[in-house]
Design an enzyme around this catalytic site. Structure first.
Site, PDB file in Angstrom:
ATOM      1  N   GLY A  57       3.470 -20.174  20.403  1.00  0.00           N
ATOM      2  CA  GLY A  57       3.706 -21.575  20.733  1.00  0.00           C
ATOM      3  C   GLY A  57       4.877 -21.727  21.667  1.00  0.00           C
ATOM      4  N   ALA A  58       4.949 -20.846  22.673  1.00  0.00           N
ATOM      5  CA  ALA A  58       6.160 -20.720  23.482  1.00  0.00           C
ATOM      6  C   ALA A  58       6.071 -21.340  24.867  1.00  0.00           C
ATOM      7  CB  ALA A  58       6.535 -19.236  23.608  1.00  0.00           C
ATOM      8  N   VAL A  91      -3.792 -18.499  18.178  1.00  0.00           N
ATOM      9  CA  VAL A  91      -3.129 -17.662  17.185  1.00  0.00           C
ATOM     10  C   VAL A  91      -3.806 -17.642  15.821  1.00  0.00           C
ATOM     11  CG1 VAL A  91      -0.848 -17.685  18.261  1.00  0.00           C
ATOM     12  CG2 VAL A  91      -1.516 -19.557  16.728  1.00  0.00           C
ATOM     13  N   ASN A 131       5.970 -19.585  15.724  1.00  0.00           N
ATOM     14  CA  ASN A 131       6.379 -20.963  15.957  1.00  0.00           C
ATOM     15  C   ASN A 131       5.205 -21.907  16.204  1.00  0.00           C
ATOM     16  OD1 ASN A 131       8.231 -23.230  17.052  1.00  0.00           O
ATOM     17  ND2 ASN A 131       6.912 -22.755  18.801  1.00  0.00           N
ATOM     18  N   TYR A 181       0.152 -31.373   7.080  1.00  0.00           N
ATOM     19  CA  TYR A 181       1.270 -30.693   7.720  1.00  0.00           C
ATOM     20  C   TYR A 181       2.267 -30.180   6.680  1.00  0.00           C
ATOM     21  CZ  TYR A 181       5.015 -29.905  11.152  1.00  0.00           C
ATOM     22  OH  TYR A 181       6.001 -29.346  11.938  1.00  0.00           O
ATOM     23  N   ALA A 193       1.720 -29.526   3.511  1.00  0.00           N
ATOM     24  CA  ALA A 193       1.125 -28.432   2.741  1.00  0.00           C
ATOM     25  C   ALA A 193       1.138 -27.130   3.535  1.00  0.00           C
ATOM     26  CB  ALA A 193      -0.305 -28.792   2.348  1.00  0.00           C
ATOM     27  N   ILE A 245      13.358 -32.566  15.908  1.00  0.00           N
ATOM     28  CA  ILE A 245      13.933 -31.893  17.069  1.00  0.00           C
ATOM     29  C   ILE A 245      13.430 -32.593  18.329  1.00  0.00           C
ATOM     30  CG2 ILE A 245      14.196 -29.698  18.267  1.00  0.00           C
ATOM     31  CD1 ILE A 245      15.414 -29.694  15.464  1.00  0.00           C
TER      32      ILE A 245
END
Length: 246
Positions: free
Chosen positions: A12-13, A64, A90, A154, A156, A187
């Site tokens: 997730g970059a 992923v 991530n 989310y 869970a 964030i």
């Protein structure tokens, strides 16, 4: 240059937290950092921002939660670099809805990307780490694991990340491999840009530090857990929330 000689993979970059973590590892001297994301053009562009030559950073398109696709990509990285020392899981998505309105598709999508990906990506690296007696795995969870409106799927999935982390840490400890997770609150990333201003103000009001976290602050926490500075830290969930969860 505390990561000199190390090879890292960050999922997730292409943007946000994942890119900030990959950037921090790159700045701190990894030999090579592989950026993974489902968006091929964005992840390659992100890697090029770090290193246009491609010698120390590369972008790889990958879903992923697809074990076959992940194996192909991780094998390519291992063939290029000879090993994978660091894995930061991530990649994540949200499909928020109050539970009585939540669809099975919303549930399954979040579970696949946020939780199944942990199983799939860790499967691709743990044997090599155990054989070399060295490895650092950091999983990104969330304070939503402790409860949040409209996020049963989310929350869970992120609660599952914490449990997964602690169980795998016990299994990997005797091989000198650490497994930890980070639970951030809000964030300041692209994911929050669609939130209405009034709702955003409510989010900020609930944070004692009265601001959103910065991706670079989360990246600093990840870099610590990826480094040998945390050599006796494993199975931990580091909350990075500006005090919003105590």
């Amino acid at each position: 240059m505390r990561f000199s000689g190390k090879v890292a993979v960050v999922t997730g970059a292409a943007q946000g937290i994942g890119f900030a973590i990959a950037k921090r590892l790159w700045e701190d001297g990894v030999d090579f950092v592989a950026l993974l994301d489902q968006n091929d053009s964005k992840v390659k562009a992100a890697a090029a921002v770090l290193d246009p030559s491609g010698e120390r950073a590369g972008g790889y398109a990958c879903h992923v939660a697809d074990i076959t696709a992940v194996r192909v990509v991780f094998d390519a990285i291992s063939e290029r670099c000879g090993k994978i020392d660091i894995l930061v899981n991530n990649a994540g998505v949200t499909r928020d809805a109050m539970f009585h309105k939540m669809t099975e598709e919303q549930w399954d999508t979040v579970m696949d990307v946020n939780l199944k990906s942990m199983f799939v990506c860790c499967k691709a690296v743990v044997e090599g780490m155990r054989a070399r007696k060295y490895g650092k795995i950091v999983n990104i969870a969330s304070v939503s694991a402790f409860g949040n409106l409209g996020q049963t799927n989310y929350g869970a999935s992120k609660g599952g990340v914490i449990g997964f982390t602690k169980c795998l840490a016990k299994e990997m400890a005797r091989s000198n491999c650490t497994v930890n997770c980070i639970a951030p609150s809000y964030i300041d990333t692209e994911m929050l840009q669609a939130v209405p201003e009034q709702v955003m103000n409510q989010f900020i009001a609930a944070i004692p530090m009265e601001r959103l976290g910065k991706p670079e602050e989360l990246a600093a926490a990840a870099a610590f857990l990826c480094s040998d500075d945390s050599s006796f830290v494993t199975g931990e969930c580091l909350v990075v929330s500006g005090g919003s969860y105590m």
